[in-house]
Design a protein around this motif. Sequence first.
Motif, PDB file in Angstrom:
ATOM      1  N   ILE A   6       0.872  -1.176   0.000  1.00 34.06           N
ATOM      2  CA  ILE A   6       0.000   0.000   0.000  1.00 34.06           C
ATOM      3  C   ILE A   6       0.905   1.220   0.000  1.00 34.06           C
ATOM      4  O   ILE A   6       1.668   1.444   0.939  1.00 34.06           O
ATOM      5  N   LEU A   7       0.836   1.976  -1.080  1.00 34.92           N
ATOM      6  CA  LEU A   7       1.639   3.191  -1.230  1.00 34.92           C
ATOM      7  C   LEU A   7       0.778   4.385  -0.829  1.00 34.92           C
ATOM      8  O   LEU A   7      -0.322   4.559  -1.357  1.00 34.92           O
ATOM      9  N   GLN A 152       4.980   1.021 -14.027  1.00 38.18           N
ATOM     10  CA  GLN A 152       5.574  -0.314 -14.040  1.00 38.18           C
ATOM     11  C   GLN A 152       4.513  -1.409 -13.963  1.00 38.18           C
ATOM     12  O   GLN A 152       4.553  -2.367 -14.721  1.00 38.18           O
ATOM     13  N   VAL A 153       3.573  -1.284 -13.042  1.00 36.28           N
ATOM     14  CA  VAL A 153       2.576  -2.327 -12.829  1.00 36.28           C
ATOM     15  C   VAL A 153       1.642  -2.457 -14.028  1.00 36.28           C
ATOM     16  O   VAL A 153       1.261  -3.562 -14.412  1.00 36.28           O
ATOM     17  N   SER A 154       1.272  -1.329 -14.625  1.00 32.23           N
ATOM     18  CA  SER A 154       0.372  -1.376 -15.780  1.00 32.23           C
ATOM     19  C   SER A 154       1.114  -1.642 -17.089  1.00 32.23           C
ATOM     20  O   SER A 154       0.488  -1.765 -18.133  1.00 32.23           O
ATOM     21  N   GLU A 173      -2.777   0.733  -4.109  1.00 38.38           N
ATOM     22  CA  GLU A 173      -2.480  -0.612  -3.621  1.00 38.38           C
ATOM     23  C   GLU A 173      -2.104  -1.520  -4.775  1.00 38.38           C
ATOM     24  O   GLU A 173      -2.721  -1.484  -5.834  1.00 38.38           O
ATOM     25  N   ILE A 174      -1.086  -2.335  -4.530  1.00 35.91           N
ATOM     26  CA  ILE A 174      -0.746  -3.383  -5.484  1.00 35.91           C
ATOM     27  C   ILE A 174      -0.658  -4.697  -4.726  1.00 35.91           C
ATOM     28  O   ILE A 174      -0.278  -4.739  -3.563  1.00 35.91           O
ATOM     29  N   SER A 175      -1.054  -5.737  -5.404  1.00 34.52           N
ATOM     30  CA  SER A 175      -0.907  -7.066  -4.827  1.00 34.52           C
ATOM     31  C   SER A 175      -0.356  -7.964  -5.918  1.00 34.52           C
ATOM     32  O   SER A 175      -0.706  -7.826  -7.093  1.00 34.52           O
ATOM     33  N   LEU A 183      -3.511  -3.717  -9.516  1.00 34.62           N
ATOM     34  CA  LEU A 183      -3.417  -2.314  -9.119  1.00 34.62           C
ATOM     35  C   LEU A 183      -4.774  -1.768  -8.715  1.00 34.62           C
ATOM     36  O   LEU A 183      -5.773  -2.020  -9.378  1.00 34.62           O
ATOM     37  N   ARG A 184      -4.794  -1.003  -7.625  1.00 32.69           N
ATOM     38  CA  ARG A 184      -5.981  -0.261  -7.181  1.00 32.69           C
ATOM     39  C   ARG A 184      -5.491   1.123  -6.772  1.00 32.69           C
ATOM     40  O   ARG A 184      -4.647   1.243  -5.891  1.00 32.69           O
ATOM     41  N   VAL A 185      -6.020   2.178  -7.394  1.00 34.83           N
ATOM     42  CA  VAL A 185      -5.459   3.522  -7.188  1.00 34.83           C
ATOM     43  C   VAL A 185      -6.425   4.494  -6.531  1.00 34.83           C
ATOM     44  O   VAL A 185      -7.637   4.356  -6.647  1.00 34.83           O
ATOM     45  N   GLY A 186      -5.840   5.471  -5.819  1.00 33.17           N
ATOM     46  CA  GLY A 186      -6.529   6.668  -5.382  1.00 33.17           C
ATOM     47  C   GLY A 186      -7.526   6.560  -4.244  1.00 33.17           C
ATOM     48  O   GLY A 186      -8.358   7.437  -4.085  1.00 33.17           O
ATOM     49  N   ARG A 187      -7.437   5.542  -3.414  1.00 25.93           N
ATOM     50  CA  ARG A 187      -8.368   5.429  -2.286  1.00 25.93           C
ATOM     51  C   ARG A 187      -7.988   6.461  -1.223  1.00 25.93           C
ATOM     52  O   ARG A 187      -6.848   6.519  -0.784  1.00 25.93           O
TER      53      ARG A 187
END
Length: 196
Positions: A6-7, A152-154, A173-175, A183-187
């Motif tokens: 989680i960044l 990188q992830v995408s 978040e990346i898992s 990838l899940r962004v901007g929460r």
Amino acid sequence: MTSRVILISPASNPSLRQARFDDGRTPLDESGTARAGAAAWTPRSPARVLTSPSLRCRETAAALGLREGDPRAELAGLHVGRWQGRTLDEVGSAEPEAVAQWLADPASAPHGGESVQQLCSRIGQWLDSEYVADDRTIAVVEPDVVRAVVVQVSQAPPTVFWRIDVAPLTATEISGRAGRWNLRVGRPLGGRDTDG
């Protein structure tokens, strides 16, 4: 084996508000500290905490109530050489061609520092090392580190780097499992971590 990272982007400070190339020593101001404190966040399960080495990232981690983070050089923001400490407007007025080249070509580094391409490569190497960690990592990092992770992830070309907006105090978040990141962004932050 699954890794979850989680960044968290830092709270605002004067450098972020002024579009100033931060030197890593600018602290959060009263407003940034208050907003980070209001977003205090509790991970559901134990996690290791890492930070970019900058003062604003370390102070954000503390204001969020995370245990003391481990500053990591490989998570440092983009090194902009002689532009460090100056605003984008100042550099744009003094070196308009250099700024235009820098924003258009991810391989260029007219400031004498690190190119966007080099940053993305450095962050890609860090991500590769995260596969061996079967745990949860929380990393409070500079917005440009979050951008590099998204690139990188995408598996996007580095030319999209400047098209990614990273708001203060948001989680990306990346898992990963079996050689692949999701990838899940901007929460927005706040409250308790309710996922996995």
